[in-house]
Write an enzyme that holds these catalytic residues in place. Structure first.
Site, PDB file in Angstrom:
ATOM      1  N   GLU A   1       0.845  -1.210   0.000  1.00 42.63           N
ATOM      2  CA  GLU A   1       0.000   0.000   0.000  1.00 42.63           C
ATOM      3  C   GLU A   1       0.876   1.255   0.000  1.00 42.63           C
ATOM      4  OE1 GLU A   1      -3.320  -0.195   2.780  1.00 42.63           O
ATOM      5  OE2 GLU A   1      -4.147  -1.902   1.682  1.00 42.63           O
TER       6      GLU A   1
ATOM      7  N   GLU B   1      -4.903  -8.836  -0.419  1.00 43.59           N
ATOM      8  CA  GLU B   1      -5.746  -8.492   0.732  1.00 43.59           C
ATOM      9  C   GLU B   1      -7.181  -8.406   0.256  1.00 43.59           C
ATOM     10  OE1 GLU B   1      -4.522  -5.350   3.408  1.00 43.59           O
ATOM     11  OE2 GLU B   1      -2.410  -5.796   3.037  1.00 43.59           O
TER      12      GLU B   1
END
Ligand code: AHR
Length: 484
Positions: free
Chosen positions: A171, A293
């Protein structure tokens, strides 16, 4: 009626689609997977025996570690050597608690070894140096003589380990450094250069991809860095509504049943659109889309640390799991791995623990029912579209695997399938069902939802008729007479 084209084999559904994710977050690692050798909870070299057994039972193929957001603050040298002398740090992302670093590289590979699965290590780009990343890879994978392999030996490990997958940052558009895509793409090119190949097993390098529908991120990173990567990640969590207003995992009404499932279904659109962008720079589909994820992100259980992301798990989450896995199968040409978040005690967990007690969640049972699809070949089908129904078909040898999820709240659904081949037998037929929309397992009632044998089907020649109850997920295996 639905026709199944069982004599034609589609792409392989990678077993890695059934991957998991374990971050230093809440009670996932500590309490969940690792209790240490001094614990009274049965363990082998510190790893909970019950958890390892349960995960082996669903044939966990790969485990991603150490994060998540934690990965970009993790300095691997803090987590090696004598445990009692390891540096204690603050886990700033997740509750501000003390991280003892007792679970580090050696412990992770001990766990991988016990699970019999592959390792997916996520490296630190946000706050780590190129040298730190390079040395970690050398420490883990170098067999011969080198500064880092000597260091590993000093810490008691002679042989190198195999790192199958390596993520370069997590991220990076957010907790991993708040970067812009062009900046990250350049950093990715630089960092991955030093993820050296010491081992004969090729390291599959994964670039940080977009958040949900950030198509610009995908465009920029693919344009600048596609030849340097094997995979690029995508994160999408199923929500009941706005990010800031997460719905309860247990106390919800019908509106939130539908909103969570609709949010999970968005995965199809996301993969389709991101894949289209990837096709421009990678028409051969060499680069994998790695959904490392995914899962339901709901409100934490009342009274628990908000930074620990501990949530209960109901039959609604089982619907999310089944619907999403069916979508991954549909995109098997591009989706090479996925890792549900997170294995134990965090978000859409497979397992919940409390002291020495262990509960298998409805989501765990979906992974159990679906394990037949690991590395099987997808099979196409066509015909009626049925409301609130999602299904997938695969085959391996002369066995066809059909999984169906009926996410209607009420009413049985009769389904009629016509195959090309004659059906010879039914090696297995199993399902889970929720009596209520919030049916779940807890420490007082761990068997509320369990896998049961399913017998509401009829076979005639090449025809299969089933009646699926509402709020149910089922897998039926069919042995075929002349399956090519
Ligand atoms: O899985 C929980 C967190 O969600 C991860 O640490 C992060 O990558 C994502 O935002």
């Amino acid at each position: 009626m639905i026709n199944i084209v069982d004599r034609k084999a589609g792409p392989t559904i990678s077993k890695y689609i059934y991957g998991h994710f374990a971050e230093h977050l809440g009670r996932c690692i500590y309490d969940g997977l690792y209790v240490g050798t001094d614990s009274t909870i049965p363990n082998k070299n510190g790893m909970r025996t019950d958890v390892v057994e349960a995960l082996k039972n669903i044939r966990i193929p790969v485990l991603r570690w150490p994060g998540g957001c934690f990965a970009d603050e993790y300095h691997w040298k803090d987590g090696i050597g004598e445990t009692s002398t390891r540096k204690k740090i603050v886990n700033t992302h997740w509750g501000g608690v003390t991280e003892t670093n007792h679970f580090g590289t050696h412990e992770f590979f001990e766990l991988i070894d016990q699970l019999g699965c592959d390792a997916y290590i996520n490296g630190n780009v946000g706050s780590g140096t190129v040298q730190e990343m390079q040395e970690w890879v050398e420490y883990m994978t170098m067999a011969g003589e080198s500064p880092m392999s000597e260091y590993r030996r000093e810490n008691g490990r002679e042989e190198p380990w195999t790192v199958k997958f390596f993520g370069v940052g997590n991220e990076s558009w957010g907790c991993g450094g708040n970067m812009r895509p062009q900046y990250y793409a350049d950093l990715y090119r630089r960092y991955q250069t030093y993820v050296r190949q010491y081992d004969k097993e090729k390291i599959y390098k994964i670039a940080c991809g977009p958040n949900v529908d950030d198509y610009q991120w995908m465009e920029e990173v693919m344009k600048s860095a596609a030849p340097f990567m094997d995979g690029i990640s995508l994160h999408h969590y199923a929500l009941t509504g706005a990010w800031e207003e997460k719905g309860s995992a247990l106390n919800f009404d019908e509106k939130y049943w539908w909103s969570l499932i609709k949010s999970a279904e968005k995965m199809d659109e996301l993969i389709t659109k991101h894949s289209t962008i990837m096709d421009t720079y990678d028409p051969e589909k060499r680069v994998g889309l790695i959904i490392d994820e995914w899962g339901s992100w709901l409100a934490v259980e009342p009274g628990t640390n908000p930074g620990f992301l501990y949530q209960q798990n109901t039959i609604r989450d089982a619907m999310v799991a089944a619907v999403t896995l069916n979508i991954f199968h549909k995109h098997a040409e591009r989706v090479q791995m996925a890792n549900i978040a997170q294995t134990v005690n965090v978000l859409q967990a497979m397992l919940l623990t409390e002291g020495s007690a262990l509960v298998k969640t409805p989501s765990y049972h979906v992974f159990d029912l679906y394990q037949v699809h690991q590395d099987a070949q997808r099979v196409e089908s066509y015909g009626d579209t049925i409301d609130n129904m999602s299904y997938t078909v695969s085959k391996e040898g002369d066995v066809l695997n059909l999984s169906i999820c009926n996410y209607a709240l009420e009413g049985d659904q009769a389904l009629h399938f016509q195959l090309e081949s004659l059906i010879k037998g039914v090696p297995s037929s199993r399902y889970i069902q929720g009596a209520e929309m919030d049916s779940h397992n807890d420490f007082d009632h761990p068997q509320e939802i369990i896998i049961r044998s399913f017998s509401d089907y009829a076979i005639e020649g090449n025809n299969l008729t089933l009646t699926i109850p509402a709020k149910a997920v089922l897998t039926i295996q069919l042995e075929l007479m002349d399956l090519k």
